[in-house]
Write an enzyme that holds these catalytic residues in place. Structure first.
Site, PDB file in Angstrom:
ATOM      1  N   SER A  52      -8.842  -3.415 -18.570  1.00 41.59           N
ATOM      2  CA  SER A  52      -9.447  -4.341 -19.526  1.00 41.59           C
ATOM      3  C   SER A  52      -8.529  -4.610 -20.713  1.00 41.59           C
ATOM      4  CB  SER A  52     -10.799  -3.761 -19.962  1.00 41.59           C
ATOM      5  OG  SER A  52     -11.525  -4.670 -20.751  1.00 41.59           O
ATOM      6  N   ASP A  83       4.543 -10.616 -20.189  1.00 41.98           N
ATOM      7  CA  ASP A  83       4.734 -12.055 -20.010  1.00 41.98           C
ATOM      8  C   ASP A  83       5.700 -12.644 -21.027  1.00 41.98           C
ATOM      9  OD1 ASP A  83       3.027 -11.965 -17.891  1.00 41.98           O
ATOM     10  OD2 ASP A  83       1.515 -13.316 -18.726  1.00 41.98           O
ATOM     11  N   LYS A 104      -8.881  -5.087 -14.055  1.00 45.25           N
ATOM     12  CA  LYS A 104     -10.146  -5.646 -14.546  1.00 45.25           C
ATOM     13  C   LYS A 104      -9.832  -6.838 -15.438  1.00 45.25           C
ATOM     14  CE  LYS A 104     -14.317  -4.753 -17.283  1.00 45.25           C
ATOM     15  NZ  LYS A 104     -14.127  -5.847 -18.255  1.00 45.25           N
TER      16      LYS A 104
END
Length: 560
Positions: A319, A330, A344
């Site tokens: 999460s 990224d 998740k």
């Protein structure tokens, strides 16, 4: 970490009735939610928008009418509350693994973990054989204020004995906790004293830290471990950074998110903003069928300059932990080290119901800056629940080549590196699981470490309290005699002796013993300092952050 399959047989009315009943019950509860004076609130997960529920298409009052009819006419006695709970559970089971019903009794405990505090007296305790021993009275807590100290033996709670067969860990915990402002009387026996000391303690708010450990790994590299994302995590994180940067000249950061199950999205976003110096950089966005896209961007107001970053992850990082790891990866801001995360990528909203219970409903998915959703498949609930066990069986936790890519869609980082979505965040540097952690004999012996470590502390308290944590970490060695004493103690506690297995795990048990002793004297920081000495992920991180071109930068276009 009792389910029913949805099987269609039109001629068998008795199979359809539970589903129809469930639909009516949930519709009634949603209607009840809308009728509350206070709007639905987000209590424990990521989304914070408050929106009115859509009008019901199933009519008003059916829940009450159906319950009254059952109570008046059904052939046997029924438990109304159980019927309602089962109906709601069955409906939510048809949706996804993270939409669930939380009873009023459970809700307080669930919220305590995320709000960062609980009501109690403020002690850490351990059950040693037949006695409840105080490990520590938390600084500033009610127990410390009245004079409770480490080593005290709690033998009475409200005139009830807590020795011998009367010991029940959960029961003792329930008795010690209570509403803030309420009082509790405990009887305590101290070393070398024959009579009991009685204390009346007024319970209060006890903070539960989510940033338990922050210290310098070396002269340039700081280490911060976050165990959950509660309402105070960002504040605790900033306090840790302030100390590490201002007082210790920290340049690089190792952020440990292993076994962190997540929590508040906004806390994760706030922390990410401190790790990027650019304004309006996309960190994560959320979107759902009935929830419009919401973008979370960096503020550009970071207070401290941090050079290289390593984020430690494993199969228990979920999460909000994955939101941080995904944004760091990224944007090529740092290196992800460890093992593939949980996977998740769903966002929950929590609706409080009139009886004090709540429904936690998935309303959106979250996406990393490159556009990937890392949610693993959940079409098969059994496969979803067994995912981590399957990773062990297929060898993924030991061999990077056995990682299964759930989504082969290629996404690109800011620097042009290829990353994948679905099934979690894959690390840039893989660190296998230590196999001894799954050794059955090690697990059984390790369960005896807290009690034995406390006995050792009691026998050597004076010497240990004169030692600094740094001196203990560097100089304390677990002797063969101490290991033998521990092994004998564990056998007396019911662990079946296995000398062959013992020879294989002696070293690891020794480290666990040292860490256990350190925890009793210096709390979680002591435990973590000892464990990090031999932690391969921490060692790798310390090396990588010192490199001029960490792995996140080496593969950027134009880099040679």
């Amino acid at each position: 970490m009792n389910y029913n399959e949805n099987i269609a047989h039109p001629k068998k009315l008795n199979i359809w009735l539970p589903l129809l009943f469930s639909l009516v019950l949930v519709a009634g509860m949603l209607i009840g939610t809308k009728m509350q004076n206070n709007p639905p609130t987000v209590a424990a997960i990521e989304v914070s928008k408050k929106e009115d529920l859509p009008p019901s298409t199933l009519g008003q009052g059916k829940l009450e009418e159906l319950i009254r009819y059952i109570e008046a006419r059904y052939v046997d006695d029924v438990n109304k509350d159980e019927l309602v709970k089962e109906a709601i559970d069955n409906i939510l089971f048809q949706l996804d693994p993270h939409s669930n019903y939380i009873s009023a009794e459970q809700l307080k405990s669930v919220n305590e973990q995320l709000e960062g505090s609980f009501d109690g007296i403020g002690i850490e305790f351990v059950v040693v054989e037949d006695t409840v021993m105080v490990v520590a009275a938390l600084a500033g807590g009610p127990a410390e204020a009245v004079g409770i100290r480490s080593g005290d033996k709690i033998v009475e709670i409200e005139d009830s004995l807590t020795v011998g067969n009367n010991i029940d860990y959960e029961g003792i915990l329930d008795k010690l906790r209570g509403e803030s402002g309420s009082k509790i009387k405990i009887g305590v026996r101290r070393s070398n004293e024959t009579k009991l000391n009685y204390f009346t303690i007024t319970r209060g708010k006890i903070p539960v830290k989510s940033v338990e450990v922050a210290y310098m790994l070396d002269t340039e590299t700081g280490y911060v471990k976050i165990n959950r994302f509660s309402a105070k995590t960002y504040e605790e994180f900033m306090n840790a950074l302030e100390d590490l940067v201002d007082n210790h000249d920290m340049k690089h950061l190792v952020l440990d998110l292993r076994q962190n199950p997540g929590g508040y999205l906004q806390e994760a976003v706030n922390i990410l903003s401190q790790l990027f110096d650019r304004k309006d950089l996309l960190l994560v966005y959320t979107e759902g069928k009935n929830v419009s896209r919401s973008e979370y961007k960096s503020t550009g107001r970071n207070f401290y300059k941090i050079e290289n970053i390593a984020v430690l992850t494993d199969e228990g990082s979920a999460s909000a932990s994955e939101i941080i790891a995904g944004a760091i990866q990224d944007h090529d801001r740092g290196v992800i080290i460890g093992r593939r995360t949980f996977g998740k990528g769903l966002v929950q909203e929590q609706y409080r119901l009139r009886d004090g219970s709540a429904i936690r409903l998935t309303v959106a998915r979250y996406y990393t800056p490159s556009g990937r959703c890392i949610q693993k498949p959940y079409e098969s609930r059994e496969a979803y629940d067994e995912d981590v066990a399957d990773r062990i069986h297929n060898g993924e936790l030991y061999d990077e080549s056995k990682i299964e890519i759930e989504d082969t869609t290629r996404y690109l980082t800011t620097g042009g590196r290829v990353v994948y979505g679905g099934g979690g965040i894959q690390p840039d540097i893989f660190v296998p699981l230590d196999s001894f952690l799954l050794n059955t004999y090690f697990i059984r012996l390790n369960q005896q470490v807290p009690a034995f470590a406390f006995r050792y502390l009691e026998a050597n308290r004076n010497a240990l309290e004169k030692t600094t944590l740094e001196e203990f970490v560097q100089n304390f060695a677990v002797s063969d005699n101490l290991l033998t004493s521990f092994h004998d103690f564990a056998v007396r506690q019911g662990v079946k002796r296995n000398d062959r297995q013992w020879k294989q795990i002696r070293k690891e048990i020794g480290q666990s013993l040292k860490a256990g002793i350190a925890r009793h004297v210096w709390s979680e920081k002591g435990h973590q300092l000892v464990m990090n000495q031999e932690d391969p992920a921490v060692k790798k991180a310390m090396k990588v952050v010192k490199e001029e071109q960490p792995i996140s930068l080496k593969n950027k276009p134009g880099k040679k």
